[in-house]
Design a protein around this motif. Structure first.
Motif, PDB file in Angstrom:
ATOM      1  N   LEU A 628       4.542  -5.658   8.745  1.00 34.45           N
ATOM      2  CA  LEU A 628       3.455  -5.392   9.059  1.00 34.45           C
ATOM      3  C   LEU A 628       3.395  -4.024   8.210  1.00 34.45           C
ATOM      4  CD1 LEU A 628       3.092  -5.742  12.905  1.00 34.45           C
ATOM      5  CD2 LEU A 628       3.090  -7.696  10.854  1.00 34.45           C
ATOM      6  N   SER A 629       2.289  -3.868   7.216  1.00 33.27           N
ATOM      7  CA  SER A 629       2.139  -2.421   6.416  1.00 33.27           C
ATOM      8  C   SER A 629       0.585  -2.330   6.556  1.00 33.27           C
ATOM      9  CB  SER A 629       2.782  -2.643   5.110  1.00 33.27           C
ATOM     10  OG  SER A 629       2.127  -3.533   4.354  1.00 33.27           O
ATOM     11  N   GLY A 630       0.326  -0.806   6.290  1.00 30.93           N
ATOM     12  CA  GLY A 630      -0.787  -0.069   6.366  1.00 30.93           C
ATOM     13  C   GLY A 630      -0.915   1.114   6.041  1.00 30.93           C
ATOM     14  N   ALA A 631      -2.022   1.548   5.538  1.00 27.34           N
ATOM     15  CA  ALA A 631      -1.926   3.278   5.218  1.00 27.34           C
ATOM     16  C   ALA A 631      -2.294   3.904   6.449  1.00 27.34           C
ATOM     17  CB  ALA A 631      -3.323   3.461   4.274  1.00 27.34           C
ATOM     18  N   GLY A 634      -1.624   4.366  12.981  1.00 25.06           N
ATOM     19  CA  GLY A 634      -2.039   3.990  14.117  1.00 25.06           C
ATOM     20  C   GLY A 634      -2.496   2.502  14.263  1.00 25.06           C
ATOM     21  N   ILE A 635      -3.082   2.255  13.082  1.00 26.48           N
ATOM     22  CA  ILE A 635      -3.736   0.823  13.266  1.00 26.48           C
ATOM     23  C   ILE A 635      -2.339  -0.273  13.175  1.00 26.48           C
ATOM     24  CG2 ILE A 635      -5.052  -0.829  11.773  1.00 26.48           C
ATOM     25  CD1 ILE A 635      -6.893   1.311  10.964  1.00 26.48           C
ATOM     26  N   VAL A 636      -1.641   0.070  12.221  1.00 26.12           N
ATOM     27  CA  VAL A 636      -0.290  -0.694  12.230  1.00 26.12           C
ATOM     28  C   VAL A 636       0.352  -0.925  13.504  1.00 26.12           C
ATOM     29  CG1 VAL A 636       1.983  -1.162  11.010  1.00 26.12           C
ATOM     30  CG2 VAL A 636      -0.133  -0.217   9.563  1.00 26.12           C
ATOM     31  N   GLU A 637       0.635  -0.151  14.062  1.00 28.28           N
ATOM     32  CA  GLU A 637       1.536   0.120  15.314  1.00 28.28           C
ATOM     33  C   GLU A 637       0.619  -0.562  16.308  1.00 28.28           C
ATOM     34  OE1 GLU A 637       2.463   4.127  16.454  1.00 28.28           O
ATOM     35  OE2 GLU A 637       4.168   3.885  15.244  1.00 28.28           O
ATOM     36  N   SER A 638      -0.936  -0.465  16.371  1.00 32.94           N
ATOM     37  CA  SER A 638      -1.687  -1.017  17.249  1.00 32.94           C
ATOM     38  C   SER A 638      -1.629  -2.586  17.330  1.00 32.94           C
ATOM     39  CB  SER A 638      -3.196  -0.679  17.245  1.00 32.94           C
ATOM     40  OG  SER A 638      -3.890  -1.506  18.134  1.00 32.94           O
ATOM     41  N   TYR A 639      -1.508  -2.958  15.943  1.00 34.28           N
ATOM     42  CA  TYR A 639      -1.485  -4.615  15.563  1.00 34.28           C
ATOM     43  C   TYR A 639      -0.082  -5.110  15.852  1.00 34.28           C
ATOM     44  CZ  TYR A 639      -1.249  -8.951  13.357  1.00 34.28           C
ATOM     45  OH  TYR A 639      -0.988 -10.286  12.997  1.00 34.28           O
ATOM     46  N   ARG A 673       8.405  -3.862  11.498  1.00 31.09           N
ATOM     47  CA  ARG A 673       9.133  -5.222  11.424  1.00 31.09           C
ATOM     48  C   ARG A 673       9.472  -5.858  12.596  1.00 31.09           C
ATOM     49  NH1 ARG A 673      15.123  -4.969   8.990  1.00 31.09           N
ATOM     50  NH2 ARG A 673      15.695  -4.551  11.062  1.00 31.09           N
ATOM     51  N   PHE A 674       9.413  -7.302  12.561  1.00 28.96           N
ATOM     52  CA  PHE A 674       9.859  -8.147  13.494  1.00 28.96           C
ATOM     53  C   PHE A 674      11.022  -9.009  12.742  1.00 28.96           C
ATOM     54  CE2 PHE A 674       5.615  -7.522  14.996  1.00 28.96           C
ATOM     55  CZ  PHE A 674       5.695  -7.533  16.731  1.00 28.96           C
ATOM     56  N   VAL A 701      -4.465  -4.169   7.412  1.00 28.75           N
ATOM     57  CA  VAL A 701      -3.116  -4.448   7.647  1.00 28.75           C
ATOM     58  C   VAL A 701      -2.419  -5.788   6.929  1.00 28.75           C
ATOM     59  CG1 VAL A 701      -1.039  -4.950   9.474  1.00 28.75           C
ATOM     60  CG2 VAL A 701      -2.959  -3.419   9.980  1.00 28.75           C
ATOM     61  N   ARG A 702      -1.529  -5.626   6.181  1.00 33.07           N
ATOM     62  CA  ARG A 702      -0.939  -6.770   5.510  1.00 33.07           C
ATOM     63  C   ARG A 702       0.231  -7.249   6.177  1.00 33.07           C
ATOM     64  NH1 ARG A 702       0.982  -4.338   0.320  1.00 33.07           N
ATOM     65  NH2 ARG A 702      -1.099  -4.263  -0.270  1.00 33.07           N
ATOM     66  N   VAL A 703       0.246  -8.597   6.324  1.00 30.79           N
ATOM     67  CA  VAL A 703       1.457  -9.278   6.975  1.00 30.79           C
ATOM     68  C   VAL A 703       2.296  -9.834   5.862  1.00 30.79           C
ATOM     69  CG1 VAL A 703       2.249 -10.948   8.678  1.00 30.79           C
ATOM     70  CG2 VAL A 703       0.188  -9.373   9.359  1.00 30.79           C
TER      71      VAL A 703
END
Length: 713
Positions: A628-631, A634-639, A673-674, A701-703
């Protein structure tokens, strides 16, 4: 209609005035623009015809073959990538879909009308009468006149404009050219490959030590496939670095093959794509993306150096070209050949399971012997302070230089130093966009991030404590090793070979020529020096840091290190002069070092296989990574937390994470990462697809899904 865009699936369009069939290339409206796509099949009728926009028109390019369309669907389903993203790789040259511009020439009209005669015009008519049709520029040059004279004769009707057939895109291979003389073992292997061409799909693994002549063996299968009128694809891990391979091909078949790699210009890529589609390109040698070329008559795929990690694509569509080559051959019903001196555990497991055939070449060609491999224990024989070459390695280099032979120093680390820190406060110069130190490249006068390309000059002051000019370069890169070698051997001709100094095929070919012609005494390089080169005068290889790559939590760390060091060692003593390999290590008793020293590769691989089997890791279990990646961190961790709550809880499946990826920041994007581990009986793709459907990501968020990951960064 499938469009080469990362969309969820095919779109419905109404057929216009032109009849269409599956595989036709067409242009269709998308929003307020026209885009090229491929007819994938008939619609299911669920969309009201009145709401459908019509196809704009059919393109003149030859249709995408049915087997290619099935391959696109298969790769998309396996990798969980949008089918349009996979199709984009098959439509990587949009200009190749456009009509081929005609080749126009001029010839003397059969019955020229009356015209105003001049001396210049008579020269043109005389040249046109005795020569085949020429372009206007060529005719003017032959007649020694200006282009206006030729233009006037065309307007007067004295010269006719004719369309010429296009010249051959590629010369056909010479199948009668003399071949290399094969040993009995090589001939047996070649006979096996040739026999496989008549039996439909199969996989043959050529397991041969470095210098055993694997290339000449599979050349026999290439020649037979071409003789049967089939197209052939050969995949090489670093096509831009394969000058010696191309020379061997030219000696065997009298021509150069069609090439396919990222360094080609647009015109060459367009010509090659069209020639593959038309069948004119009988043999293509390329990088992993060559799998997606529109072959209509493919009859053989060869994957050379099948173990090489360069065959794994790790962004956008994550796939392994070796595995997808096997799939492409199965869909097409023809053989695939894998070749390596250090086969992957995956391929060896398939041999043991009876899915792949094995051709074993245990001896070097023409009586050459394998080099002696000697670990140098750096705990007992350390280099002098501030140096990186042990006394034993320096002494060996002195012997080689005195004998007029060549040597190689190998260190898989570009630049001068991997880390620069402030002596006053300990601050380390780091990339602002990635979780990575800036690597000093002293020859370029830059500190560079090897992940995103960010670069700076060495600052005059420490950004942390503002101490002036008090930075220390920590650790060696190849530039620093070359600097030390130059101090030890001031009269030696030393060159550094890395991806920085070999930035394309021509630069690499020139490097290879200089070494082959003994214009270089000592070659210092990274892993690109291990790419199958044959240097008869090179008798010593020194590995500066043999431990590099053994740690880091990568399940393939031991296997990869063994493969890479075996390949590097294989550069020594490939002709009549015996070779030596010195491995500088702090772990001389590590299983990798013991296996290299004793030559007991099979025992080492058996231990690796047992450890993987016990842990349920590939190739005995299945593994996938979700990045999972994003700028916005906080949004990345929330998702990531949302996705974790929806994680599958199925027997035989273990989900690890979320956790920061080892490269937690890459190109300005925060990454979590998972890892999903499962038994081979689990339908991992279906499980991942269902999981992601239950927790759709926010737009920011990009997966990225990587089934069968090779890198864990």
């Amino acid at each position: 209609m499938m469009l080469p865009l990362p969309l969820g699936g095919a779109y419905d369009y109404a057929v216009g005035d032109e009849a269409l069939r599956p595989g036709d290339f067409v242009e269709v409206p998308l929003g307020n623009r026209l885009v090229a796509g491929v007819v994938w099949g008939a619609g299911d009728g669920r969309v009201d015809m009145a709401k459908l926009r019509p196809v704009a028109h059919r393109l003149s390019a030859r249709h995408l073959p049915e087997v290619s369309r099935r391959f696109v669907d298969w790769v998309a389903a396996y990798t969980l990538a949008p089918p349009g993203a996979v199709l984009k790789m098959a439509m990587s040259v949009p200009s190749a879909l456009e009509p081929v511009p005609p080749i126009l020439a001029l010839r003397l009209a059969a019955a020229p009308p009356a015209f105003k005669d001049t001396a210049a015009r008579r020269k043109v008519m005389e040249a046109a009468g005795r020569l085949p049709p020429l372009s206007a520029a060529d005719l003017a040059r032959e007649a020694g006149v200006g282009p206006a004279v030729v233009k006037g004769l065309v307007e007067a009707g004295v010269l006719d404009v004719v369309e010429l057939p296009p010249p051959p895109a590629f010369a056909p291979p010479d199948l009668q050219a003399p071949r290399a003389e094969l040993s009995p073992g090589q001939q047996d292997g070649a006979d096996t490959l040739v026999a496989a061409l008549g039996g439909g799909f199969s996989v043959q693994l050529i397991d041969g030590v470095t210098g055993s002549g694997k290339t000449e063996v599979y050349f026999e299968a290439v020649a037979e496939a071409l003789a049967r009128g089939k197209q052939v694809l050969v995949l090489l891990p670093e096509i831009a670095l394969s000058a010696q391979w191309l020379d061997r091909f030219r000696r065997r078949f009298g021509v150069r093959p069609a090439m396919w790699h990222s360094d080609l210009g647009d015109a060459t890529r367009r010509k090659t794509w069209r020639a593959v589609a038309s069948g004119e390109a009988a043999i293509v040698v390329g990088a992993r993306s060559g799998l997606f070329l529109p072959f209509h008559n493919l009859g053989l795929i060869v994957v050379d150096e099948e173990h090489d990690p360069a065959f794994k694509q790790e962004d956008h569509v994550c796939y392994h070209a070796r595995d997808m080559a096997v799939v492409r051959a199965r869909l097409g019903g023809f053989p695939v050949v894998l070749a390596s001196a250090t086969p992957s555990l995956e391929s060896l497991a398939n041999v043991q399971a009876g899915r792949y055939g094995l051709i074993h070449l245990p001896d070097r060609h023409a009586g050459a012997v394998l080099p002696d491999i000697v670990p140098v224990d750096l705990r007992r024989y350390p280099p002098p302070r501030g140096r990186w070459l042990s006394p034993q390695l320096v002494a060996a280099l002195e012997e080689v230089m005195a004998a007029g032979e060549q040597a190689m120093l190998y260190l898989n680390r570009r630049g001068y130093a991997p880390l620069t820190l402030c002596r006053t406060c300990g601050h380390r110069l780091q990339c602002p966009h990635c979780t990575a130190w800036l690597v000093e490249h002293r020859s370029a006068g830059r500190l560079i991030c090897h992940h995103c390309g960010h670069h700076i000059r060495l600052p005059p002051k420490c950004p942390e404590c503002e101490a002036e000019a008090n930075f220390a370069a920590c650790g060696p890169g190849v530039e620093r090793v070359a600097e030390e070698a130059a101090l030890l051997f001031p009269n030696a001709r030393i060159a550094v070979m890395t991806s920085d100094t070999c930035s394309g095929p021509h630069a690499a070919a020139e490097f290879v020529r200089r070494v082959s012609d003994h214009e270089i005494d000592l070659l210092v390089g990274t892993q690109i020096v291990a790419k199958g080169y044959h240097f008869p005068m090179l008798t010593l290889v020194g590995v500066v840091d043999a431990d590099l790559g053994l740690d880091g939590g990568d399940l393939r760390a031991g296997e990869r290190t063994h493969q890479l060091l075996s390949q590097v060692a294989g550069r020594a003593g490939r002709a009549e002069r015996p070779g030596r390999v010195l491995l500088q290590t702090y772990q001389p008793d590590h299983p990798v070092m013991r296996a290299l020293r004793s030559g007991e590769r099979d025992a080492f691989i058996a231990r690796e296989a047992e450890a993987r089997r016990d842990a349920g890791m590939p190739p005995y279990g299945r593994l996938a990574a979700l990045i999972l990646s994003g700028a916005d961190v906080g949004i990345v961790e929330s998702y990531a937390r949302t996705l974790a709550k929806a994680a599958p809880r199925t027997e035989g499946v273990q989900v690890l994470g979320p956790a920061p990826a080892p490269m937690a920041l890459l190109r300005g994007r925060h990454r979590r990462r998972f890892l999903v581990q499962s038994a081979r009986s689990v339908n991992l793709q279906a499980l991942l697809r269902d999981w992601l459907a239950r927790a759709a990501p926010p737009k920011s968020v990009r997966v990225q899904v990587d089934v069968d990951p090779y890198s864990f960064m």
